[in-house]
Design a protein around this motif. Structure first.
Motif, mmCIF file in Angstrom:
data_model
loop_
_atom_site.group_PDB
_atom_site.id
_atom_site.type_symbol
_atom_site.label_atom_id
_atom_site.label_comp_id
_atom_site.label_asym_id
_atom_site.label_seq_id
_atom_site.Cartn_x
_atom_site.Cartn_y
_atom_site.Cartn_z
ATOM 1 N N THR A 28 6.384 -5.808 -6.675
ATOM 2 C CA THR A 28 6.031 -5.911 -8.089
ATOM 3 C C THR A 28 4.676 -5.281 -8.379
ATOM 4 N N SER A 29 3.914 -4.932 -7.344
ATOM 5 C CA SER A 29 2.639 -4.229 -7.501
ATOM 6 C C SER A 29 2.484 -3.188 -6.393
ATOM 7 N N ALA A 30 1.850 -2.054 -6.732
ATOM 8 C CA ALA A 30 1.641 -0.973 -5.766
ATOM 9 C C ALA A 30 0.162 -0.617 -5.715
ATOM 10 N N ASN A 31 -0.387 -0.579 -4.502
ATOM 11 C CA ASN A 31 -1.771 -0.165 -4.281
ATOM 12 C C ASN A 31 -1.743 1.292 -3.850
ATOM 13 N N MET A 62 -0.419 11.066 -5.301
ATOM 14 C CA MET A 62 -0.843 10.052 -6.277
ATOM 15 C C MET A 62 0.002 10.149 -7.541
ATOM 16 N N ALA A 63 0.171 11.368 -8.047
ATOM 17 C CA ALA A 63 0.927 11.565 -9.279
ATOM 18 C C ALA A 63 2.370 11.098 -9.118
ATOM 19 N N GLN A 64 2.996 11.476 -8.019
ATOM 20 C CA GLN A 64 4.393 11.118 -7.783
ATOM 21 C C GLN A 64 4.558 9.608 -7.620
ATOM 22 N N THR A 65 3.641 8.992 -6.879
ATOM 23 C CA THR A 65 3.733 7.556 -6.613
ATOM 24 C C THR A 65 3.536 6.751 -7.885
ATOM 25 N N MET A 66 2.558 7.139 -8.690
ATOM 26 C CA MET A 66 2.295 6.395 -9.928
ATOM 27 C C MET A 66 3.431 6.560 -10.924
ATOM 28 N N ALA A 67 3.995 7.756 -11.012
ATOM 29 C CA ALA A 67 5.129 7.961 -11.909
ATOM 30 C C ALA A 67 6.327 7.121 -11.474
ATOM 31 N N ALA A 68 6.558 7.065 -10.164
ATOM 32 C CA ALA A 68 7.682 6.274 -9.648
ATOM 33 C C ALA A 68 7.458 4.785 -9.887
ATOM 34 N N ALA A 69 6.223 4.318 -9.710
ATOM 35 C CA ALA A 69 5.903 2.907 -9.957
ATOM 36 C C ALA A 69 6.067 2.571 -11.430
ATOM 37 N N ALA A 70 5.553 3.441 -12.292
ATOM 38 C CA ALA A 70 5.642 3.198 -13.731
ATOM 39 C C ALA A 70 7.102 3.143 -14.185
ATOM 40 N N ALA A 71 7.935 3.995 -13.623
ATOM 41 C CA ALA A 71 9.358 4.026 -14.000
ATOM 42 C C ALA A 71 10.064 2.728 -13.637
ATOM 43 N N ARG A 72 9.561 2.024 -12.635
ATOM 44 C CA ARG A 72 10.178 0.770 -12.194
ATOM 45 C C ARG A 72 9.477 -0.462 -12.772
ATOM 46 N N GLY A 73 8.440 -0.262 -13.579
ATOM 47 C CA GLY A 73 7.708 -1.392 -14.127
ATOM 48 C C GLY A 73 6.845 -2.101 -13.099
ATOM 49 N N ASP A 80 0.858 -1.183 0.000
ATOM 50 C CA ASP A 80 0.000 0.000 0.000
ATOM 51 C C ASP A 80 0.896 1.235 0.000
ATOM 52 N N MET A 81 0.598 2.167 -0.896
ATOM 53 C CA MET A 81 1.487 3.312 -1.089
ATOM 54 C C MET A 81 0.709 4.595 -1.333
ATOM 55 N N GLY A 82 1.469 5.676 -1.482
ATOM 56 C CA GLY A 82 0.852 6.965 -1.762
ATOM 57 C C GLY A 82 0.009 7.472 -0.611
ATOM 58 N N GLU A 83 0.414 7.145 0.604
ATOM 59 C CA GLU A 83 -0.405 7.474 1.772
ATOM 60 C C GLU A 83 0.064 8.730 2.507
ATOM 61 N N SER A 84 1.069 9.396 1.956
ATOM 62 C CA SER A 84 1.469 10.694 2.517
ATOM 63 C C SER A 84 0.403 11.731 2.174
ATOM 64 N N PHE A 85 0.438 12.861 2.881
ATOM 65 C CA PHE A 85 -0.580 13.899 2.676
ATOM 66 C C PHE A 85 0.067 15.258 2.873
ATOM 67 N N GLY A 86 0.184 16.021 1.750
ATOM 68 C CA GLY A 86 0.865 17.304 1.852
ATOM 69 C C GLY A 86 2.270 17.111 2.396
ATOM 70 N N PRO A 87 2.658 17.866 3.439
ATOM 71 C CA PRO A 87 4.012 17.751 3.990
ATOM 72 C C PRO A 87 4.178 16.579 4.956
ATOM 73 N N TRP A 88 3.072 15.882 5.254
ATOM 74 C CA TRP A 88 3.116 14.771 6.215
ATOM 75 C C TRP A 88 3.469 13.490 5.477
ATOM 76 N N VAL A 89 4.573 12.858 5.864
ATOM 77 C CA VAL A 89 5.085 11.697 5.140
ATOM 78 C C VAL A 89 4.711 10.403 5.846
ATOM 79 N N MET A 90 4.165 9.464 5.075
ATOM 80 C CA MET A 90 3.827 8.131 5.584
ATOM 81 C C MET A 90 4.549 7.097 4.728
ATOM 82 N N GLY A 91 5.342 6.255 5.359
ATOM 83 C CA GLY A 91 5.984 5.161 4.652
ATOM 84 C C GLY A 91 7.262 5.571 3.936
ATOM 85 N N ARG A 92 7.888 4.579 3.312
ATOM 86 C CA ARG A 92 9.146 4.756 2.572
ATOM 87 C C ARG A 92 8.933 4.227 1.158
#
Length: 257
Positions: free
Chosen positions: A31-34, A47-58, A10-22
Motif C-alpha cells: 500500500t506504500s512504496a519507498n 524513478m519515473a517508471q516506478t512512481m507512475a506504476a505506483a500512482a496507477a495502483r493508488g 523499497d522500490m525503484g532500485e534498478s539502474f539502467g539495464p541492471w534490474v533489482m527486485g520485482r
C-alpha cells in the motif's frame, strides 16, 4: 477495534539495464512504496517508471534517500557532517518530489535507506538532522521511523507526522534495532514464518526480539524488502496472514507520537 496496518516496500532500485527486485508484482501487494532517489540506487528513468506504476495502483509514494554508494547499495556506513547530510537528504527529497509531480502524484512520506537508516536508528542527533532537512522542504511529509529506536525519539521531539515501521524479514535486537546482516539469521527467508511472525507482532502491538523479549511499539507499517529471491513470496504471505487475522490493509495517515 479493527486493527489497520500499511505494507511498504523499497522500490525503484534498478539502474539502467541492471534490474533489482520485482517492483511491478510487489506493487500489487503493498500500500506504500519507498522509491530510491538515484543516489544509493535507481536513476531518473526508473524513478519515473516506478512512481507512475505506483500512482496507477493508488499506492502511496515515499522518498527513500540513502548514502551516495551505488556499488555498496547504500549499505556501507558513511560519516558526514550534519550540514552535508541535511543537504544530501534534501537533494534526494527534491528529486522525488519533482518526479512524483511529473507522474501526477505527490510524495507522502520519507524513509531513510540502508546504512543511513541503521546509523540514525542509534543516533538521535543524526536522525534529527535528516528529518529536519526533509521537513524544511516538505513540511507536511510523514516521517517513517523504525519503531522503538532513536529515529522514533527524534521524530517525537520534532512533533511531526510519523509512521512507525517494523520489518517482516529482519530479526531484531533487544533494543529494537535490526540484527546486523552479517550475523546468522539476520534476514528471514521463510515466507510462511515471516507472515506468521509479523501477524503476531501486529496483534501484540510489540516487536519480538531474538532474545525472546517483547518491545511494546506503535505499528503503522510493515516493511517488505524487494531485493531478495523470496521477496514476492514473503510479501504475499504477510498480506495473506494479516487478512486472515482480520487486519485491514491501507496506506497510513501519519500522526504525531
Amino acid at each position: 477495534m479493527t486493527l489497520t496496518v500499511d505494507l511498504n516496500a523499497d522500490m525503484g532500485e534498478s539502474f539502467g539495464p541492471w534490474v533489482m527486485g520485482r517492483d511491478a508484482e510487489v506493487l500489487d501487494v503493498v500500500t506504500s512504496a519507498n522509491v530510491a532517489c538515484g543516489v544509493h540506487a535507481g536513476d531518473w528513468d526508473v524513478m519515473a517508471q516506478t512512481m507512475a506504476a505506483a500512482a496507477a495502483r493508488g499506492v502511496g509514494i515515499g522518498a527513500h534517500p540513502g548514502f551516495p554508494d551505488l556499488q555498496g547499495f547504500g549499505r556501507r556506513k558513511m560519516h558526514l557532517p550534519h550540514a552535508s547530510l541535511a543537504h544530501l537528504v534534501q537533494y534526494q527529497v527534491g528529486a522525488a518530489q519533482a518526479m512524483a509531480r511529473a507522474a501526477g502524484t505527490e510524495v507522502r512520506h520519507l524513509k531513510l535507506h540502508g546504512a543511513m537508516a541503521n546509523m540514525a536508528s542509534a543516533d538521535r542527533d543524526m536522525a534529527l538532522a535528516c528529518y529536519e532537512a526533509a521537513l524544511a522542504v516538505a513540511p507536511d511529509i510523514i516521517i517513517m521511523v523504525m519503531a522503538g529506536t532513536q529515529q522514533q525519539a527524534a521524530a517525537e521531539a520534532l512533533g511531526c507526522n510519523v509512521a512507525c515501521e517494523i520489518f517482516a524479514d529482519r530479526a531484531y535486537n533487544a533494543d529494537a534495532t535490526l540484527v546486523d546482516r552479517s550475523q546468522p539469521g539476520a534476514v528471514i527467508h521463510d515466507a510462511d514464518l515471516a507472515g506468521q511472525r509479523i501477524t503476531r507482532m501486529v496483534k501484540d502491538g510489540a516487536i519480538h526480539a531474538e532474545d525472546g523479549s517483547r518491545i511494546p511499539a506503535r505499528i503503522d507499517t510493515i516493511c517488505l524488502h524487494g531485493d531478495t529471491p523470496e521477496a514476492l513470496d514473503i510479501a504475499r504471505s504477510v498480506r495473506s496472514k494479516l487478512e486472515e487475522a482480520g487486519i485491514t490493509l491501507r496506506s497510513f495517515a501519519g500522526a504525531p507520537l
